[in-house]
Design an enzyme around this catalytic site. Structure first.
Site, PDB file in Angstrom:
ATOM      1  N   TYR A 101     -14.678   1.769  10.145  1.00 46.21           N
ATOM      2  CA  TYR A 101     -13.242   2.063  10.249  1.00 46.21           C
ATOM      3  C   TYR A 101     -12.911   2.517  11.671  1.00 46.21           C
ATOM      4  O   TYR A 101     -12.066   1.913  12.339  1.00 46.21           O
ATOM      5  CB  TYR A 101     -12.898   3.147   9.236  1.00 46.21           C
ATOM      6  CG  TYR A 101     -11.440   3.535   9.142  1.00 46.21           C
ATOM      7  CD1 TYR A 101     -10.491   2.647   8.635  1.00 46.21           C
ATOM      8  CD2 TYR A 101     -11.013   4.812   9.506  1.00 46.21           C
ATOM      9  CE1 TYR A 101      -9.151   3.021   8.506  1.00 46.21           C
ATOM     10  CE2 TYR A 101      -9.687   5.195   9.375  1.00 46.21           C
ATOM     11  CZ  TYR A 101      -8.760   4.303   8.874  1.00 46.21           C
ATOM     12  OH  TYR A 101      -7.433   4.681   8.746  1.00 46.21           O
ATOM     13  N   GLY A 150       0.835  -1.209   0.000  1.00 48.00           N
ATOM     14  CA  GLY A 150       0.000   0.000   0.000  1.00 48.00           C
ATOM     15  C   GLY A 150       0.863   1.249   0.000  1.00 48.00           C
ATOM     16  O   GLY A 150       2.087   1.188  -0.148  1.00 48.00           O
ATOM     17  N   PHE A 151       0.224   2.377   0.181  1.00 48.96           N
ATOM     18  CA  PHE A 151       0.893   3.680   0.142  1.00 48.96           C
ATOM     19  C   PHE A 151       1.940   3.795   1.263  1.00 48.96           C
ATOM     20  O   PHE A 151       3.153   3.821   1.008  1.00 48.96           O
ATOM     21  CB  PHE A 151      -0.196   4.755   0.229  1.00 48.96           C
ATOM     22  CG  PHE A 151       0.263   6.129   0.573  1.00 48.96           C
ATOM     23  CD1 PHE A 151       1.373   6.704  -0.050  1.00 48.96           C
ATOM     24  CD2 PHE A 151      -0.433   6.891   1.508  1.00 48.96           C
ATOM     25  CE1 PHE A 151       1.778   7.993   0.271  1.00 48.96           C
ATOM     26  CE2 PHE A 151      -0.030   8.181   1.827  1.00 48.96           C
ATOM     27  CZ  PHE A 151       1.071   8.725   1.217  1.00 48.96           C
ATOM     28  N   ASP A 198       0.469  -8.806   1.885  1.00 54.14           N
ATOM     29  CA  ASP A 198      -0.581  -7.912   1.388  1.00 54.14           C
ATOM     30  C   ASP A 198      -1.477  -8.700   0.443  1.00 54.14           C
ATOM     31  O   ASP A 198      -0.986  -9.457  -0.397  1.00 54.14           O
ATOM     32  CB  ASP A 198       0.085  -6.735   0.630  1.00 54.14           C
ATOM     33  CG  ASP A 198      -0.852  -5.555   0.477  1.00 54.14           C
ATOM     34  OD1 ASP A 198      -1.929  -5.733  -0.115  1.00 54.14           O
ATOM     35  OD2 ASP A 198      -0.500  -4.462   0.947  1.00 54.14           O
ATOM     36  N   ASN A 199      -2.788  -8.530   0.581  1.00 57.89           N
ATOM     37  CA  ASN A 199      -3.700  -9.244  -0.324  1.00 57.89           C
ATOM     38  C   ASN A 199      -4.143  -8.365  -1.506  1.00 57.89           C
ATOM     39  O   ASN A 199      -5.054  -8.742  -2.236  1.00 57.89           O
ATOM     40  CB  ASN A 199      -4.925  -9.771   0.442  1.00 57.89           C
ATOM     41  CG  ASN A 199      -5.783  -8.646   0.987  1.00 57.89           C
ATOM     42  OD1 ASN A 199      -5.465  -7.467   0.819  1.00 57.89           O
ATOM     43  ND2 ASN A 199      -6.879  -8.990   1.631  1.00 57.89           N
ATOM     44  N   THR A 256      -1.945  11.713   5.848  1.00 57.72           N
ATOM     45  CA  THR A 256      -0.610  11.653   5.243  1.00 57.72           C
ATOM     46  C   THR A 256      -0.747  11.604   3.722  1.00 57.72           C
ATOM     47  O   THR A 256      -1.710  11.031   3.203  1.00 57.72           O
ATOM     48  CB  THR A 256       0.128  10.401   5.768  1.00 57.72           C
ATOM     49  OG1 THR A 256       0.186  10.511   7.200  1.00 57.72           O
ATOM     50  CG2 THR A 256       1.539  10.298   5.231  1.00 57.72           C
ATOM     51  N   LYS A 306     -10.798   0.247  14.262  1.00 56.68           N
ATOM     52  CA  LYS A 306      -9.459   0.673  14.719  1.00 56.68           C
ATOM     53  C   LYS A 306      -9.458   0.788  16.243  1.00 56.68           C
ATOM     54  O   LYS A 306      -8.475   0.426  16.901  1.00 56.68           O
ATOM     55  CB  LYS A 306      -9.090   2.027  14.097  1.00 56.68           C
ATOM     56  CG  LYS A 306      -8.725   1.960  12.617  1.00 56.68           C
ATOM     57  CD  LYS A 306      -7.362   1.303  12.383  1.00 56.68           C
ATOM     58  CE  LYS A 306      -6.925   1.421  10.925  1.00 56.68           C
ATOM     59  NZ  LYS A 306      -5.704   0.672  10.641  1.00 56.68           N
TER      60      LYS A 306
HETATM   61  P1  NAD Z   1      -3.450   1.720   1.487  1.00 55.77           P
HETATM   62  O1  NAD Z   1      -4.847   1.341   1.116  1.00 55.77           O
HETATM   63  O2  NAD Z   1      -2.583   2.310   0.447  1.00 55.77           O
HETATM   64  O3  NAD Z   1      -2.678   0.481   2.112  1.00 55.77           O
HETATM   65  C1  NAD Z   1      -3.297  -0.526   2.848  1.00 55.77           C
HETATM   66  C2  NAD Z   1      -2.740  -1.866   2.356  1.00 55.77           C
HETATM   67  O4  NAD Z   1      -3.319  -2.922   3.142  1.00 55.77           O
HETATM   68  C3  NAD Z   1      -3.093  -2.164   0.905  1.00 55.77           C
HETATM   69  O5  NAD Z   1      -1.935  -2.525   0.171  1.00 55.77           O
HETATM   70  C4  NAD Z   1      -4.077  -3.322   0.986  1.00 55.77           C
HETATM   71  O6  NAD Z   1      -4.048  -4.153  -0.139  1.00 55.77           O
HETATM   72  C5  NAD Z   1      -3.628  -4.010   2.265  1.00 55.77           C
HETATM   73  N1  NAD Z   1      -4.667  -4.819   2.917  1.00 55.77           N
HETATM   74  C6  NAD Z   1      -5.926  -4.455   3.255  1.00 55.77           C
HETATM   75  N2  NAD Z   1      -6.567  -5.481   3.858  1.00 55.77           N
HETATM   76  C7  NAD Z   1      -5.689  -6.515   3.925  1.00 55.77           C
HETATM   77  C8  NAD Z   1      -5.751  -7.833   4.444  1.00 55.77           C
HETATM   78  N3  NAD Z   1      -6.850  -8.325   5.030  1.00 55.77           N
HETATM   79  N4  NAD Z   1      -4.655  -8.624   4.326  1.00 55.77           N
HETATM   80  C9  NAD Z   1      -3.512  -8.172   3.725  1.00 55.77           C
HETATM   81  N5  NAD Z   1      -3.402  -6.921   3.220  1.00 55.77           N
HETATM   82  C10 NAD Z   1      -4.476  -6.106   3.327  1.00 55.77           C
HETATM   83  O7  NAD Z   1      -3.602   2.712   2.741  1.00 55.77           O
HETATM   84  P2  NAD Z   1      -2.505   3.572   3.508  1.00 55.77           P
HETATM   85  O8  NAD Z   1      -2.883   4.978   3.373  1.00 55.77           O
HETATM   86  O9  NAD Z   1      -1.151   3.135   3.116  1.00 55.77           O
HETATM   87  O10 NAD Z   1      -2.786   3.152   5.018  1.00 55.77           O
HETATM   88  C11 NAD Z   1      -1.965   2.212   5.690  1.00 55.77           C
HETATM   89  C12 NAD Z   1      -2.396   2.120   7.155  1.00 55.77           C
HETATM   90  O11 NAD Z   1      -2.241   3.376   7.812  1.00 55.77           O
HETATM   91  C13 NAD Z   1      -3.847   1.700   7.357  1.00 55.77           C
HETATM   92  O12 NAD Z   1      -3.936   0.837   8.472  1.00 55.77           O
HETATM   93  C14 NAD Z   1      -4.549   3.006   7.663  1.00 55.77           C
HETATM   94  O13 NAD Z   1      -5.692   2.807   8.463  1.00 55.77           O
HETATM   95  C15 NAD Z   1      -3.469   3.762   8.410  1.00 55.77           C
HETATM   96  N6  NAD Z   1      -3.640   5.222   8.291  1.00 55.77           N
HETATM   97  C16 NAD Z   1      -3.314   5.868   7.127  1.00 55.77           C
HETATM   98  C17 NAD Z   1      -3.503   7.244   7.040  1.00 55.77           C
HETATM   99  C18 NAD Z   1      -3.121   8.022   5.810  1.00 55.77           C
HETATM  100  O14 NAD Z   1      -3.315   9.237   5.773  1.00 55.77           O
HETATM  101  N7  NAD Z   1      -2.554   7.415   4.784  1.00 55.77           N
HETATM  102  C19 NAD Z   1      -4.049   7.950   8.125  1.00 55.77           C
HETATM  103  C20 NAD Z   1      -4.396   7.245   9.262  1.00 55.77           C
HETATM  104  C21 NAD Z   1      -4.174   5.874   9.348  1.00 55.77           C
END
Ligand code: NAD
Ligand code: UDP
Length: 311
Positions: free
Chosen positions: A148, A10-11, A31-32, A178, A152
């Site tokens: 969500y 993911g990101f 990652d799925n 972020t 969490k």
């Molecule tokens: P994203 O969607 O880019 O990344 C999440 C990743 O998790 C993805 O690659 C997805 O395929 C994988 N995923 C989801 N369910 C799964 C499962 N059951 N098994 C395996 N892989 C799984 O999102 P992100 O922005 O990179 O967020 C990453 C984490 O940070 C998350 O937990 C999110 O709640 C937390 N977060 C992010 C932000 C932000 O601003 N980016 C803010 C607060 C919290």
């Protein structure tokens, strides 16, 4: 060290994998691809210290792990986008509850350190401002964001219980908004506005645009996550984010200037139900305990993101 990163395609997870490899660790990315993409880790595939496993975190089974960073979860609230947690409610609840439980068990069995990526959303539509880790939040248990926010919050309860009752070496980071390269097109505001600006289309502002957010550049954030794992103590919670606060209209204006766009504001929709009206982290604890604070201003970070998207 051998480190598992869930959500590593993911990101945030892919940037975390980059940094951990740079620091000399072996990284297993689980990652799925629910919301992530193999493109995010393309550059790592030939690295002998990197392994990608396409698997749901509820099934992970890895030996000899020193640390687990649990980042897997959808993260966007935009109900119109198929990758948002509102479009993936059951997957979101599952990964943050059963997934977190499973990973805590795995960490415990292997004596690994554990970090849970929680969110500023645990504060809901906050009545305390800026938000400190001690604030318990103002969250709807049944509203559209609850899949969500509440999962969490339950994830945090699971981690805290494993620490309290089973001696897990665990910590929680509450991540605030972020942005940066590799942001998924999942409807979150920064990517929507930059895309609109680059195409000279109107900025789709929800509500009157006076709601605030505090935006952290991804590389700053990743350093904070690693600091929480390395320097943070078990049982502690750390807010991670940039405390510079902007309205959504400020954000649109800044992006317009940086892209020389002709985009105008379009008040596209009402403020969605339960959309927080203000959000800003108090990062005193992370500053004092982790020696961490963001270094990259919104302007500088947006310039980097815009340059990346133009390429
Ligand atoms: P994203 O969607 O880019 O990344 C999440 C990743 O998790 C993805 O690659 C997805 O395929 C994988 N995923 C989801 N369910 C799964 C499962 N059951 N098994 C395996 N892989 C799984 O999102 P992100 O922005 O990179 O967020 C990453 C984490 O940070 C998350 O937990 C999110 O709640 C937390 N977060 C992010 C932000 C932000 O601003 N980016 C803010 C607060 C919290
Ligand atoms: N927002 C907006 N237009 C969009 C996407 C989001 O005006 O195209 C607003 C949204 O209503 C919220 C803020 O921008 O007030 C931040 O939204 P985002 O989806 O990035 O994440 P949130 O901080 O709400 O989790």
């Amino acid at each position: 060290m051998k480190i598992v990163v869930t959500g590593g395609a993911g990101f945030l997870g892919s940037h975390l994998c980059d940094k951990l490899l740079e620091l000399g660790h072996k990284v297993v990315c689980i990652d799925n691809l629910l919301t992530g993409s193999e493109k995010n880790i393309e550059g790592l595939k030939n690295n002998p210290n990197f392994k990608f496993i396409n698997q749901d975190v509820t099934e992970i089974n890895q030996d000899d792990i020193d640390q687990i960073y649990h980042l897997a979860s959808p993260a966007s609230p935009n109900k119109n986008n198929p990758k948002s947690y509102m479009s993936l409610p059951f997957e979101t609840m599952q990964v943050n509850s059963i997934g977190t439980w499973n990973l805590c068990e795995e960490a415990l069995k292997r004596g690994a350190k554990f970090l849970f990526a929680s969110t500023s959303e645990v504060y809901g539509d906050p009545l305390e401002h800026p938000q400190k880790e001690t604030y318990n939040g103002n969250v709807s248990t049944t509203g559209p964001r609850s899949v969500y926010d509440e999962s969490k919050r339950f994830g945090e309860t699971i981690v805290s219980s494993f620490i309290r009752h089973k001696n897990l070496d665990g910590r929680i980071v509450r991540i605030f908004n972020t942005y940066g390269p590799r942001m998924p097109e999942d409807g979150r505001v920064v990517i929507e506005f930059v895309k609109a600006a680059l195409q000279n289309k109107p900025f789709p502002v929800f509500g009157d645009g006076t709601q605030t957010r505090s935006f952290c550049y991804v590389l700053d954030l990743v350093e904070g996550i690693i600091a929480a794992m390395e320097k943070g103590s078990s049982g502690q919670i750390y807010n991670l984010g940039n405390p510079d606060e902007f309205t959504i209209l400020d954000l649109a204006q800044k992006i317009k200037e940086l892209t020389n766009s002709t985009s105008e504001i379009s008040f596209a929709d009402r403020l969605p139900q339960d959309d927080p009206k203000k959000r800003c982290p108090d990062i005193t604890k992370a500053r004092q305990s982790l020696g961490w604070e963001p270094k990259i201003s919104l302007e500088e970070g947006l310039q980097k993101l815009i340059a990346h998207l133009k390429r």
